[in-house]
Design a protein around this motif. Structure first.
Motif, PDB file in Angstrom:
ATOM      1  N   ASN A   1     -17.493  -5.799  33.069  1.00 49.64           N
ATOM      2  CA  ASN A   1     -16.293  -5.651  32.229  1.00 49.64           C
ATOM      3  C   ASN A   1     -15.269  -6.730  32.531  1.00 49.64           C
ATOM      4  O   ASN A   1     -14.643  -7.276  31.617  1.00 49.64           O
ATOM      5  CB  ASN A   1     -15.653  -4.282  32.446  1.00 49.64           C
ATOM      6  CG  ASN A   1     -16.411  -3.172  31.772  1.00 49.64           C
ATOM      7  OD1 ASN A   1     -17.382  -3.391  31.068  1.00 49.64           O
ATOM      8  ND2 ASN A   1     -15.983  -1.949  32.028  1.00 49.64           N
ATOM      9  N   ARG A   2     -15.066  -7.020  33.805  1.00 48.31           N
ATOM     10  CA  ARG A   2     -14.108  -8.063  34.182  1.00 48.31           C
ATOM     11  C   ARG A   2     -14.529  -9.411  33.639  1.00 48.31           C
ATOM     12  O   ARG A   2     -13.692 -10.204  33.186  1.00 48.31           O
ATOM     13  CB  ARG A   2     -13.950  -8.103  35.699  1.00 48.31           C
ATOM     14  CG  ARG A   2     -13.160  -6.936  36.245  1.00 48.31           C
ATOM     15  CD  ARG A   2     -13.107  -6.946  37.748  1.00 48.31           C
ATOM     16  NE  ARG A   2     -12.206  -5.921  38.260  1.00 48.31           N
ATOM     17  CZ  ARG A   2     -12.280  -5.408  39.470  1.00 48.31           C
ATOM     18  NH1 ARG A   2     -13.220  -5.827  40.322  1.00 48.31           N
ATOM     19  NH2 ARG A   2     -11.434  -4.479  39.858  1.00 48.31           N
ATOM     20  N   HIS A   3     -15.814  -9.693  33.656  1.00 48.80           N
ATOM     21  CA  HIS A   3     -16.317 -10.954  33.118  1.00 48.80           C
ATOM     22  C   HIS A   3     -16.020 -11.055  31.623  1.00 48.80           C
ATOM     23  O   HIS A   3     -15.582 -12.106  31.136  1.00 48.80           O
ATOM     24  CB  HIS A   3     -17.819 -11.077  33.390  1.00 48.80           C
ATOM     25  CG  HIS A   3     -18.424 -12.328  32.855  1.00 48.80           C
ATOM     26  ND1 HIS A   3     -18.264 -13.547  33.474  1.00 48.80           N
ATOM     27  CD2 HIS A   3     -19.168 -12.551  31.768  1.00 48.80           C
ATOM     28  CE1 HIS A   3     -18.891 -14.469  32.780  1.00 48.80           C
ATOM     29  NE2 HIS A   3     -19.449 -13.891  31.734  1.00 48.80           N
TER      30      HIS A   3
ATOM     31  N   ASN B   1     -10.162  -1.198  33.513  1.00 44.80           N
ATOM     32  CA  ASN B   1     -10.879  -1.673  34.694  1.00 44.80           C
ATOM     33  C   ASN B   1     -10.214  -1.212  35.980  1.00 44.80           C
ATOM     34  O   ASN B   1     -10.902  -0.930  36.969  1.00 44.80           O
ATOM     35  CB  ASN B   1     -11.022  -3.198  34.663  1.00 44.80           C
ATOM     36  CG  ASN B   1     -12.043  -3.646  33.648  1.00 44.80           C
ATOM     37  OD1 ASN B   1     -12.922  -2.895  33.250  1.00 44.80           O
ATOM     38  ND2 ASN B   1     -11.931  -4.893  33.219  1.00 44.80           N
ATOM     39  N   GLU B   2      -8.901  -1.107  35.976  1.00 47.08           N
ATOM     40  CA  GLU B   2      -8.203  -0.590  37.154  1.00 47.08           C
ATOM     41  C   GLU B   2      -8.591   0.864  37.404  1.00 47.08           C
ATOM     42  O   GLU B   2      -8.827   1.272  38.547  1.00 47.08           O
ATOM     43  CB  GLU B   2      -6.682  -0.715  36.985  1.00 47.08           C
ATOM     44  CG  GLU B   2      -5.881  -0.155  38.142  1.00 47.08           C
ATOM     45  CD  GLU B   2      -6.177  -0.801  39.489  1.00 47.08           C
ATOM     46  OE1 GLU B   2      -6.096  -0.090  40.519  1.00 47.08           O
ATOM     47  OE2 GLU B   2      -6.488  -1.999  39.521  1.00 47.08           O
TER      48      GLU B   2
ATOM     49  N   ASP C   1     -17.759  -5.207  37.370  1.00 46.46           N
ATOM     50  CA  ASP C   1     -17.830  -6.675  37.378  1.00 46.46           C
ATOM     51  C   ASP C   1     -18.143  -7.212  35.991  1.00 46.46           C
ATOM     52  O   ASP C   1     -17.576  -8.215  35.555  1.00 46.46           O
ATOM     53  CB  ASP C   1     -18.890  -7.152  38.368  1.00 46.46           C
ATOM     54  CG  ASP C   1     -18.474  -6.980  39.815  1.00 46.46           C
ATOM     55  OD1 ASP C   1     -17.263  -6.808  40.083  1.00 46.46           O
ATOM     56  OD2 ASP C   1     -19.364  -7.008  40.682  1.00 46.46           O
TER      57      ASP C   1
ATOM     58  N   GLU D   1     -12.417 -11.850  31.029  1.00 49.68           N
ATOM     59  CA  GLU D   1     -12.140 -13.270  31.256  1.00 49.68           C
ATOM     60  C   GLU D   1     -12.560 -14.110  30.045  1.00 49.68           C
ATOM     61  O   GLU D   1     -11.836 -15.025  29.639  1.00 49.68           O
ATOM     62  CB  GLU D   1     -12.879 -13.769  32.502  1.00 49.68           C
ATOM     63  CG  GLU D   1     -12.334 -13.222  33.794  1.00 49.68           C
ATOM     64  CD  GLU D   1     -13.222 -13.514  34.996  1.00 49.68           C
ATOM     65  OE1 GLU D   1     -14.195 -14.289  34.861  1.00 49.68           O
ATOM     66  OE2 GLU D   1     -12.942 -12.947  36.072  1.00 49.68           O
TER      67      GLU D   1
ATOM     68  N   GLY E   1      -7.821  -4.486  31.202  1.00 53.12           N
ATOM     69  CA  GLY E   1      -7.352  -4.512  32.589  1.00 53.12           C
ATOM     70  C   GLY E   1      -6.960  -3.131  33.065  1.00 53.12           C
ATOM     71  O   GLY E   1      -7.281  -2.743  34.198  1.00 53.12           O
TER      72      GLY E   1
END
Length: 88
Positions: free
Chosen positions: A39-41, A76-77, A37, A44, A73
């Motif tokens: 890393n995704r932030h 993260n996948e 989460d 963004e 991305g």
């Protein structure tokens, strides 16, 4: 051991340290979930920065950031798949 703290524009500070101290698979799962989460932030935030740089005429920098976000991305996948494997 290498630890450092850093602050981001969105106002949080965290310390990087050894991860090997988890006591259970549940703790490992919680840590992986948090990190994914997190890393995704950051991805963004970088995506937003990319658009701002494009608007100021810094297309070359924006393009490199966009490529980096794509690679985030991909990473993260893989982390999401690792988390699912850990859960399963």
């Amino acid at each position: 051991m290498h630890e450092h703290e850093h602050e981001h524009g969105h106002g949080h500070v965290h310390t990087h340290g050894p991860v090997s101290g988890f006591d259970s698979l549940e703790q490992a799962e919680a840590l992986m979930s948090y990190m994914l989460d997190h890393n995704r932030h950051h991805a963004e935030e970088l995506h937003e920065l990319c658009h701002k740089l494009e608007a100021t005429g810094k297309g070359a920098a924006a393009q490199l950031i966009d490529e980096a976000v794509d690679r985030f991305g991909d990473g993260n996948e893989l982390l999401a798949r690792a988390l699912e494997a850990l859960k399963g």
